[in-house]
Design a protein around this motif. Structure first.
Motif, PDB file in Angstrom:
ATOM      1  N   HIS A 454      19.758 -70.945  83.707  1.00  0.00           N
ATOM      2  CA  HIS A 454      21.181 -71.110  84.958  1.00  0.00           C
ATOM      3  C   HIS A 454      20.515 -71.952  85.730  1.00  0.00           C
ATOM      4  CE1 HIS A 454      23.464 -67.232  83.011  1.00  0.00           C
ATOM      5  NE2 HIS A 454      24.291 -67.657  84.047  1.00  0.00           N
ATOM      6  N   VAL A 455      21.421 -72.811  86.553  1.00  0.00           N
ATOM      7  CA  VAL A 455      20.354 -73.880  87.780  1.00  0.00           C
ATOM      8  C   VAL A 455      21.788 -73.354  88.924  1.00  0.00           C
ATOM      9  CG1 VAL A 455      20.798 -75.518  88.913  1.00  0.00           C
ATOM     10  CG2 VAL A 455      19.729 -75.315  86.709  1.00  0.00           C
ATOM     11  N   GLY A 456      21.106 -72.934  90.160  1.00  0.00           N
ATOM     12  CA  GLY A 456      22.735 -73.123  91.344  1.00  0.00           C
ATOM     13  C   GLY A 456      22.827 -71.097  90.850  1.00  0.00           C
ATOM     14  N   GLY A 457      22.673 -70.376  89.278  1.00  0.00           N
ATOM     15  CA  GLY A 457      23.705 -69.359  89.478  1.00  0.00           C
ATOM     16  C   GLY A 457      25.005 -69.242  88.225  1.00  0.00           C
ATOM     17  N   LYS A 458      24.719 -70.475  87.840  1.00  0.00           N
ATOM     18  CA  LYS A 458      25.663 -71.244  86.635  1.00  0.00           C
ATOM     19  C   LYS A 458      24.952 -72.023  85.811  1.00  0.00           C
ATOM     20  CE  LYS A 458      28.256 -74.027  89.477  1.00  0.00           C
ATOM     21  NZ  LYS A 458      29.774 -74.765  89.937  1.00  0.00           N
ATOM     22  N   ALA A 459      25.781 -71.299  84.646  1.00  0.00           N
ATOM     23  CA  ALA A 459      24.758 -72.430  83.416  1.00  0.00           C
ATOM     24  C   ALA A 459      24.739 -73.441  83.106  1.00  0.00           C
ATOM     25  CB  ALA A 459      25.752 -70.998  82.104  1.00  0.00           C
ATOM     26  N   ILE A 460      23.945 -73.922  82.376  1.00  0.00           N
ATOM     27  CA  ILE A 460      24.203 -75.282  82.082  1.00  0.00           C
ATOM     28  C   ILE A 460      24.056 -75.454  80.702  1.00  0.00           C
ATOM     29  CG2 ILE A 460      23.482 -76.713  83.912  1.00  0.00           C
ATOM     30  CD1 ILE A 460      20.142 -76.463  82.634  1.00  0.00           C
ATOM     31  N   ALA A 461      24.633 -76.398  80.246  1.00  0.00           N
ATOM     32  CA  ALA A 461      24.913 -77.245  78.937  1.00  0.00           C
ATOM     33  C   ALA A 461      24.258 -78.322  79.013  1.00  0.00           C
ATOM     34  CB  ALA A 461      25.966 -76.662  78.318  1.00  0.00           C
ATOM     35  N   LEU A 462      23.433 -78.648  77.499  1.00  0.00           N
ATOM     36  CA  LEU A 462      23.117 -79.618  77.491  1.00  0.00           C
ATOM     37  C   LEU A 462      24.125 -81.161  76.733  1.00  0.00           C
ATOM     38  CD1 LEU A 462      19.825 -79.125  75.356  1.00  0.00           C
ATOM     39  CD2 LEU A 462      19.694 -80.613  77.247  1.00  0.00           C
ATOM     40  N   THR A 463      25.397 -80.678  76.441  1.00  0.00           N
ATOM     41  CA  THR A 463      26.737 -80.767  75.986  1.00  0.00           C
ATOM     42  C   THR A 463      27.265 -82.205  77.340  1.00  0.00           C
ATOM     43  OG1 THR A 463      28.072 -79.254  76.070  1.00  0.00           O
ATOM     44  CG2 THR A 463      26.964 -79.770  74.086  1.00  0.00           C
ATOM     45  N   ASP A 464      26.427 -81.192  78.254  1.00  0.00           N
ATOM     46  CA  ASP A 464      27.270 -81.747  79.855  1.00  0.00           C
ATOM     47  C   ASP A 464      26.214 -83.416  80.156  1.00  0.00           C
ATOM     48  OD1 ASP A 464      28.567 -79.900  80.390  1.00  0.00           O
ATOM     49  OD2 ASP A 464      28.140 -78.226  80.923  1.00  0.00           O
ATOM     50  N   ILE A 465      25.333 -83.495  79.118  1.00  0.00           N
ATOM     51  CA  ILE A 465      24.900 -84.678  79.712  1.00  0.00           C
ATOM     52  C   ILE A 465      25.356 -86.101  79.208  1.00  0.00           C
ATOM     53  CG2 ILE A 465      23.125 -85.873  79.123  1.00  0.00           C
ATOM     54  CD1 ILE A 465      20.738 -83.480  79.332  1.00  0.00           C
ATOM     55  N   LYS A 466      26.125 -87.608  80.109  1.00  0.00           N
ATOM     56  CA  LYS A 466      26.984 -87.563  79.001  1.00  0.00           C
ATOM     57  C   LYS A 466      26.385 -89.132  78.621  1.00  0.00           C
ATOM     58  CE  LYS A 466      30.638 -85.054  78.192  1.00  0.00           C
ATOM     59  NZ  LYS A 466      30.953 -84.109  77.010  1.00  0.00           N
ATOM     60  N   VAL A 467      25.005 -89.475  79.714  1.00  0.00           N
ATOM     61  CA  VAL A 467      24.571 -90.490  79.505  1.00  0.00           C
ATOM     62  C   VAL A 467      24.354 -91.045  78.404  1.00  0.00           C
ATOM     63  CG1 VAL A 467      24.243 -90.756  82.390  1.00  0.00           C
ATOM     64  CG2 VAL A 467      23.125 -89.899  80.746  1.00  0.00           C
TER      65      VAL A 467
END
Length: 590
Positions: A454-467
């Motif tokens: 979690h970052v900023g209270g919300k989960a992150i996912a590596l699939t969000d890396i689009k570059v």
């Protein structure tokens, strides 16, 4: 719901709301009692005595193995049979009734080891090592983690008793003693005395800012956790997108700016890039509460803000090494989630995002071990470089403990000082909270790869890396094994070029053009390409001689804009004014 349970999800107007089914709830912190403080203090003292290794980790593995070996009569009989054969071989070799097979081991590589009785000692050592490995592996019912730990421990103990480690059973030492009339032993005593008096001090053969970390630049920003260095241009024009390098804070940044002939920073500047480098503060007890989020915000995000403001570029090429690459992955995933498009590309050098196959360090990482390390860090507020170095030395005792002991204290020799060795001795500390979060969230629970980070209270996912991603692994990496680095293919939904280079975790990255004996493999997988496992990738990808650095700059070139005049050093009239010369003050902190 019990009244003492608080939600970890913020609610409108500070009101509690029922938690979703997938969201965990945690109790509020409870003040530590005197009894708990006593336990923590005891654990911390115990950790000092055991080099930070939890005894329960070994005890659990031993009990698992002992119970199952006791219930395996077939395994026991096979070991007895092997021991009897080894005993027969020993006596036949000792009496000269059969040839003696000296093991293919660099510790026994000299011709001195081919003579009796040293050949018999080397052969017997190898037989004992093999017997103990067979005894601790292949026992039905033992969990793989416990089996690996038992085999590692058996190997560690056997290596400690190797005949090469003792002067009277090492023919190389005996020959040197005869040849020098004992001068090697006197030199060895001098070396031992020097090391005892100057423990942890790096060699004086190099000076940071003069021989190392000497690429010209200015500190253009600093906060309580890092200094940001902007390097001076050496070309008439530069690419519009700057390169921002995020090094690991487990060691000082200048592994990427070593001597002038092997400085990655100098090479990138010479290729027409404006380069920024994060130089981390060496934490003190007052920094005990620094978190992974502090490193992301005060390190990566503040540096991106500065690089974009100084150059006027809308995007940067971000590059992270080791732990800095893991942190950059977290930052990139967060930026992707939040639609922050200031990253043009991301380059990860020997950096892991999945820790299920994290190499030898994984042998000891469980709840008991992490708790022990936390208790050890509690009193001092950080993990010292000596404590980290001791753990790494145990994992590679042959090369990092026994070989130097023989060379320095028995043969009376000293290896030539070189830049990478100096850097390796220039250690740093790790803030207790950040290191605990790293061990728990990443190593122990693998939160980043499993979508629980979690970052900023919300989960992150590596699939969000689009570059686009440029990922580098090294063949002999004991910190971030290359198949583990390669696993980013499973998580990132974007173009990835993966490069595997010869060398280890450090030397493989410091692989400048012209470095003799270097080779690499590389191939690119477009977004949506079918996955290949590491073994297939290795078999299908031909090695190429030379350095991988030009591959990186060629890849960056096609993802960069047209050349422009170099930007100013800092902002003369803005927030990011050029200050002290590189390498700055933080890297000088003891």
């Amino acid at each position: 719901m019990p009244s003492h349970i608080k939600l970890i999800v913020p609610a409108p107007n500070n009101q509690d709301i029922p938690p979703p089914a997938h969201v965990a709830v945690i109790p509020p912190p409870v003040p530590e009692t005197l009894f708990e403080a006593l336990d923590r203090d005891m654990h911390g003292r115990m950790a000092q005595a055991t080099f930070g290794i939890a005894p329960s980790v070994l005890a659990e593995a031993w009990v698992d193995w002992a119970v199952h070996i006791a219930a395996s009569p077939g395994k026991q009989l096979s070991l007895v049979q092997q021991a009897m054969k080894d005993t027969q071989t020993f006596w036949m070799s000792a009496l000269g009734l059969q040839p003696t097979a000296v093991p293919d081991d660099r510790r026994f590589a000299s011709d001195h080891w081919k003579a009796w009785p040293f050949n018999v000692l080397a052969q017997t050592y190898h037989q004992n090592w093999t017997l103990l490995q067979n005894a601790t592996t292949g026992v039905h019912g033992v969990t793989p983690a416990h089996e690996n730990l038992m085999a590692f421990t058996a190997g560690l103990l056997t290596d400690a008793a190797a005949p090469s480690n003792f002067a009277m059973t090492n023919p190389d030492v005996l020959a040197a003693t005869v040849k020098t009339r004992g001068q090697n032993m006197l030199e060895g005593l001098r070396n031992l005395s020097h090391d005892a008096l100057h423990k942890g001090d790096p060699s004086t053969a190099f000076k940071v800012g003069h021989d190392l970390a000497a690429t010209p630049g200015k500190v253009v920003y600093h906060n309580d956790l890092m200094e940001l260095i902007q390097y001076a241009p050496t070309t008439a024009k530069v690419r519009p997108e700057p390169i921002l390098i995020v090094p690991a804070w487990i060691m000082k940044y200048y592994i990427l700016d070593l001597s002038q002939h092997n400085s990655l920073v100098k090479y990138l500047v010479g290729q027409g890039y404006t380069v920024f480098m994060v130089s981390w503060k060496n934490p003190e007890a007052s920094d005990r509460n620094r978190s992974m989020e502090d490193y992301r915000k005060l390190g990566v995000m503040d540096a991106i803000d500065a690089a974009c403001a100084i150059t006027g570029a809308p995007q940067v090429h971000a590059m992270g090494y080791c732990l800095g690459g893991t942190l950059l992955s977290i930052a990139a995933a967060t930026m992707g989630r939040d639609h922050d498009d200031r990253l043009a590309t991301v380059t990860l050098l020997a950096a892991q995002v999945d820790f299920t196959e994290a190499g030898p360090l994984k042998l000891f990482i469980n709840e008991a071990e992490v708790t022990l390390i936390e208790d050890m860090m509690e009193s001092q507020g950080f993990l010292t470089s000596d404590q980290m170095a001791g753990a790494f030395a145990l994992l590679h005792a042959r090369d990092l403990i026994w070989a130097p002991m023989i060379r320095d204290y028995m043969l009376g020799e000293r290896g030539d000082a070189f830049d990478l060795m100096f850097w390796n001795a220039d250690g740093t500390r790790m803030p207790s909270q950040m290191h605990a979060e790293y061990l728990r969230k990443l190593f122990l629970h693998n939160d980043l790869a499993e979508g629980h980070y979690h970052v900023g209270g919300k989960a992150i996912a590596l699939t969000d890396i689009k570059v686009p991603l440029f990922v580098v692994g090294t063949e002999d990496d004991h910190v971030a094994p290359w198949p583990s680095v390669y696993k980013l293919h499973l998580f990132a939904d974007t173009d990835i070029i993966f490069t595997l280079t010869s060398g280890g975790h450090n030397a493989g990255i410091v692989s400048e053009p012209g470095h003799q004996g270097r080779h690499f493999r590389t191939s690119e997988a477009a977004e949506g390409a079918a996955f290949r496992d590491p073994g297939d990738w290795l078999a299908d990808t031909e090695p190429q001689d030379g350095s991988w650095w030009p591959v990186l700059t060629d890849w960056l070139l096609v993802r960069s804009g047209k050349d422009i005049p170099p930007p100013p050093m800092g902002q003369p009239n803005g927030r990011y004014k050029a200050g002290a010369d590189a390498p700055g003050a933080y890297v000088m902190q003891p």
